[in-house]
Design an enzyme around this catalytic site. Structure first.
Site, PDB file in Angstrom:
ATOM      1  N   THR A 238       0.848  -1.203   0.000  1.00  0.00           N
ATOM      2  CA  THR A 238       0.000   0.000   0.000  1.00  0.00           C
ATOM      3  C   THR A 238       0.881   1.250   0.000  1.00  0.00           C
ATOM      4  O   THR A 238       0.621   2.214  -0.736  1.00  0.00           O
ATOM      5  CB  THR A 238      -0.949   0.002   1.217  1.00  0.00           C
ATOM      6  OG1 THR A 238      -1.376  -1.326   1.485  1.00  0.00           O
ATOM      7  CG2 THR A 238      -2.154   0.880   0.960  1.00  0.00           C
TER       8      THR A 238
ATOM      9  N   ASP B  37       2.252   5.311   5.694  1.00  0.00           N
ATOM     10  CA  ASP B  37       2.720   3.925   5.760  1.00  0.00           C
ATOM     11  C   ASP B  37       1.509   2.987   5.820  1.00  0.00           C
ATOM     12  O   ASP B  37       0.388   3.433   6.088  1.00  0.00           O
ATOM     13  CB  ASP B  37       3.606   3.753   7.017  1.00  0.00           C
ATOM     14  CG  ASP B  37       4.559   2.572   6.900  1.00  0.00           C
ATOM     15  OD1 ASP B  37       4.396   1.744   5.993  1.00  0.00           O
ATOM     16  OD2 ASP B  37       5.475   2.476   7.745  1.00  0.00           O
ATOM     17  N   GLY B  38       1.734   1.735   5.594  1.00  0.00           N
ATOM     18  CA  GLY B  38       0.678   0.735   5.678  1.00  0.00           C
ATOM     19  C   GLY B  38       0.635   0.111   7.062  1.00  0.00           C
ATOM     20  O   GLY B  38       1.375   0.504   7.969  1.00  0.00           O
ATOM     21  N   ALA B  39      -0.250  -0.859   7.237  1.00  0.00           N
ATOM     22  CA  ALA B  39      -0.315  -1.607   8.502  1.00  0.00           C
ATOM     23  C   ALA B  39      -0.859  -2.995   8.203  1.00  0.00           C
ATOM     24  O   ALA B  39      -1.540  -3.211   7.199  1.00  0.00           O
ATOM     25  CB  ALA B  39      -1.218  -0.899   9.504  1.00  0.00           C
TER      26      ALA B  39
ATOM     27  N   GLU C 104      10.611   1.602  10.294  1.00  0.00           N
ATOM     28  CA  GLU C 104       9.258   2.194  10.281  1.00  0.00           C
ATOM     29  C   GLU C 104       8.958   2.866  11.609  1.00  0.00           C
ATOM     30  O   GLU C 104       8.395   3.963  11.652  1.00  0.00           O
ATOM     31  CB  GLU C 104       8.205   1.118   9.986  1.00  0.00           C
ATOM     32  CG  GLU C 104       8.204   0.653   8.538  1.00  0.00           C
ATOM     33  CD  GLU C 104       7.261  -0.502   8.278  1.00  0.00           C
ATOM     34  OE1 GLU C 104       6.937  -0.737   7.110  1.00  0.00           O
ATOM     35  OE2 GLU C 104       6.852  -1.194   9.235  1.00  0.00           O
TER      36      GLU C 104
ATOM     37  N   LYS D 130      -7.672  -4.941   7.019  1.00  0.00           N
ATOM     38  CA  LYS D 130      -6.759  -4.621   8.134  1.00  0.00           C
ATOM     39  C   LYS D 130      -7.488  -4.153   9.390  1.00  0.00           C
ATOM     40  O   LYS D 130      -6.882  -4.044  10.453  1.00  0.00           O
ATOM     41  CB  LYS D 130      -5.773  -3.514   7.705  1.00  0.00           C
ATOM     42  CG  LYS D 130      -5.084  -3.738   6.372  1.00  0.00           C
ATOM     43  CD  LYS D 130      -4.172  -4.927   6.431  1.00  0.00           C
ATOM     44  CE  LYS D 130      -3.444  -5.221   5.140  1.00  0.00           C
ATOM     45  NZ  LYS D 130      -2.625  -4.155   4.612  1.00  0.00           N
TER      46      LYS D 130
HETATM   47  C1  A5P Z   1       6.092  -3.453   6.339  1.00  0.00           C
HETATM   48  O1  A5P Z   1       7.096  -3.863   7.213  1.00  0.00           O
HETATM   49  C2  A5P Z   1       4.769  -3.436   7.012  1.00  0.00           C
HETATM   50  O2  A5P Z   1       4.722  -2.755   8.215  1.00  0.00           O
HETATM   51  C3  A5P Z   1       3.681  -2.986   6.078  1.00  0.00           C
HETATM   52  O3  A5P Z   1       3.333  -1.653   6.293  1.00  0.00           O
HETATM   53  C4  A5P Z   1       2.524  -3.846   6.325  1.00  0.00           C
HETATM   54  O4  A5P Z   1       2.981  -5.188   6.253  1.00  0.00           O
HETATM   55  C5  A5P Z   1       1.387  -3.621   5.330  1.00  0.00           C
HETATM   56  O5  A5P Z   1       1.743  -4.121   4.094  1.00  0.00           O
HETATM   57  P1  A5P Z   1       0.756  -4.102   2.859  1.00  0.00           P
HETATM   58  O6  A5P Z   1       0.478  -2.666   2.558  1.00  0.00           O
HETATM   59  O7  A5P Z   1       1.543  -4.772   1.779  1.00  0.00           O
HETATM   60  O8  A5P Z   1      -0.463  -4.859   3.246  1.00  0.00           O
END
Ligand code: A5P
Length: 234
Positions: free
Chosen positions: A31, A83-85, A105, A123
């Protein structure tokens, strides 16, 4: 709607948080990669930002896209990190590190005035813990830390890559710790932090300012204290 399309929608919605001249933390994962590609387009159209990447891979991608990079030698504070999660709960506590970049991160998030999380609907959870909590450890302490975390009730697996232990950007290993349900994430975060040999863990408590979660075509903007709709087409 497929999760990939939701990721893209959340990524697009995040762009309106990025001001001209900003120092921007660049997240890792699929993401966040959507965000970086979109930021690259904006930079080529004239947006002035400087990025701090959360992984080596992201640094390389940003450089390829023409996004200027900076470091903590030059800046003390980051205006905004996107950032993603892997999971987020109603308090906007997060599990991160599915991609193995949790240490950088968390460092970048801790230096950021705003941490905007972009996420697809899968998520969003009521209680964290279905996704394993990644714990970054020094290799020397790994068996000891593994047993200590198992004693907290988790099933713990050493992350592998191509048949060998996965090695992070900083040269450590990752233990993926499945707790099932984590009723008190802040208490668990303290326990993990206090274990010698643990470098960092993937519980991000009180760090996210905003979560942009896409469900179908709709993106919802969640704050720690209120919920509003976001325009998915900035
Ligand atoms: C990376 O280390 C992670 O913290 C990512 O932010 C998390 O795994 C989300 O990834 P996706 O956006 O690929 O689902």
């Amino acid at each position: 709607m497929a999760h990939d399309a939701e990721k893209e929608a959340a990524a697009r919605a995040s762009l309106r948080f990025v001001r001209d001249g900003a120092i921007a933390g660049l997240g890792s994962g699929s993401t966040a990669t959507d965000v970086i590609r979109l930021l690259g387009e904006r930079v080529r159209a004239g947006l002035k930002i400087r990025g701090i990447p959360t992984s080596r891979q992201v640094g390389e991608l940003a450089a390829t896209l023409g996004i200027p990079l900076t470091t903590f030698n030059e800046v003390q504070e980051i205006d905004i990190t996107i950032d993603g999660a892997d999971e987020f709960d109603p308090q906007l506590s997060l599990i991160k590190g599915g991609g193995g970049a949790l240490l950088r991160e968390k460092v970048v998030a801790s230096a950021s005035r705003q941490l905007v999380i972009v996420a697809d609907s899968s998520k969003q959870v009521h209680t964290l813990g279905n996704f394993p909590v990644p714990v970054e450890v020094i290799a020397f302490a790994e068996p000891l830390v593994k047993r200590r975390i198992e004693m907290l009730g988790a099933t713990v697996i050493l992350r592998q890559s191509n048949g060998r232990p996965f090695v992070t950007d900083e040269g450590h290993h990752i233990l993926d710790c499945r707790f099932g349900q984590i009723p008190d994430a802040a208490a668990l975060a303290r326990k993990l932090r206090d274990m010698p040999g643990v470098v960092e863990h993937g519980l991000f408590i009180n760090m996210a300012t905003v979560v942009l979660v896409a469900r179908g075509h709709e993106v919802t903007e969640l704050h720690r204290d209120k919920t509003t709709r976001a325009d998915p087409k900035p």
